[in-house]
Design an enzyme around this catalytic site. Structure first.
Site, short mmCIF file in Angstrom:
data_model
loop_
_atom_site.label_atom_id
_atom_site.label_comp_id
_atom_site.label_asym_id
_atom_site.label_seq_id
_atom_site.Cartn_x
_atom_site.Cartn_y
_atom_site.Cartn_z
N CYS A 175 48.44 36.33 29.75
CA CYS A 175 47.52 35.22 29.98
C CYS A 175 47.41 34.27 28.79
CB CYS A 175 46.15 35.75 30.36
SG CYS A 175 46.15 36.76 31.87
N HIS A 218 40.64 30.60 28.71
CA HIS A 218 41.29 31.34 29.79
C HIS A 218 40.29 31.69 30.87
CE1 HIS A 218 43.60 34.07 32.09
NE2 HIS A 218 43.08 35.18 31.58
N ASN A 263 41.86 34.17 38.43
CA ASN A 263 42.59 34.26 37.17
C ASN A 263 44.05 33.92 37.45
OD1 ASN A 263 43.99 35.04 34.87
ND2 ASN A 263 42.89 36.97 34.63
#
Length: 327
Positions: free
Chosen positions: A112, A253, A283
């Site tokens: 990520c 994020h 996500n």
């Protein structure tokens, strides 16, 4: 001259998957997902769509937003943790489809945190050589194809999508002012896909044991993220000669709305300075920062001279931050 972001772009698949949709196939509920993650829905790519397909579409939009043609791009960095295949790099197909036939094209794998790592790497190349005047950085993911829909601890979090930026010259004192990257490899078991590499090659046994699906230890991710991300942000700001109070917008994020709240609280940053897209897209791993940045740009939330922070954490465990003065 400085090096900053000339244009942004994003692409989200059309199919919307709600929490109620997931509750039909997984032992979960809309109430549980919203209360624990803030996520209400996410996007899902079609079965014939790969990560590179999404990355190509986002990249084209970023190049167009920068007022450039693909012939003017000198290099490509693709951040993905759901690559088209083990090898070659997903960037090779993105490069070919975009017609970027000069300069390097390669993948960055930091899960990520990959996009932030990719921006820092591209910036380093541009500072080191006049060969790289304009670089394209794309984060693209199709997590729907690597999730185990028998594992409710991970499958409810993720969605598919892509985002991209074009880096190029901006006036002095604008653009990237500082960055900070860190990795704690002792925690490499927290997030990942166990099988499929040289440590645990594919076999009938690994497939039967569902070892080729994504796995995540949520509590350990939380512990790392809430500790490492504020530290990384402060370190990058210090490199830039700035503090948290100087930040106009924090693009972090989009892992979990509760985690974003915790990081903002730890920094003492007003929540209105931290835009979110996690409630709508889930996500999207390496794509989450550029998607959220692109939406902030489209909404007119960035003005020339604003201090913008791009920050993320990922498997490995990794964390990274880039600080810019917006132009």
């Amino acid at each position: 001259m400085g090096i900053g972001i000339l244009g942004t772009g994003a692409y989200l698949p059309e199919q919307v998957v709600t929490n109620d949709d997931l509750a039909r196939i997984v032992d979960t509920s809309d109430e549980w997902i919203v209360s624990h993650t803030g996520i209400r829905q996410r996007r899902r790519a079609t079965t014939d769509t790969s990560s590179s397909d999404l990355g190509i579409l986002a990249a084209r939009r970023a190049v167009s937003a920068a007022g450039l043609s693909t012939e003017q791009i000198d290099g490509l960095v693709v951040a993905t943790s759901s690559p088209d295949q083990v090898q070659p790099a997903t960037a090779c197909r993105v490069q070919a489809e975009l017609g970027l036939m000069t300069g390097p094209a390669f993948d960055v794998s930091a899960v990520c945190a990959g996009f932030v790592y990719g921006v820092a790497v591209a910036h380093g190349l541009m500072c080191a050589s006049a060969q790289y005047r304009r670089m394209l950085v794309t984060g693209c993911e199709v997590y729907s194809k690597i999730l185990d829909y028998q594992d409710r601890t991970s499958c409810v979090f993720f969605g598919d999508g892509a985002g991209a930026v074009v880096l190029g010259q901006v006036p002095d004192r604008y653009g990237i002012l500082g960055s900070h990257l860190t990795t704690d490899g002792t925690q490499r078991d927290v997030v990942g896909i166990p099988a499929g590499g040289t440590t645990e090659p594919a076999s009938a046994e690994t497939v039967a044991a569902r070892r080729h699906y994504f796995r995540m230890d949520g509590p350990r991710v939380w512990d790392f993220a809430t500790t490492a991300l504020p530290v990384s942000i402060k370190q990058a700001l210090a490199v830039a000669g700035l503090g948290v109070a100087d930040v106009d917008l924090l693009i972090t994020h989009q892992a979990n709305a509760r985690l974003i709240d915790a990081v903002a609280h730890s920094l003492g940053m007003p929540r209105e300075k931290v835009p979110t897209t996690v409630e709508r897209y889930g996500n999207t791993a390496a794509a989450s920062v550029p998607i959220t940045l692109d939406e902030a740009v489209a909404a007119g939330r960035l003005r020339r001279g604003d201090i913008v922070v791009l920050a993320s954490v990922g498997g490995g465990m990794t964390a990274g931050t880039v600080v810019l003065r917006w132009y």
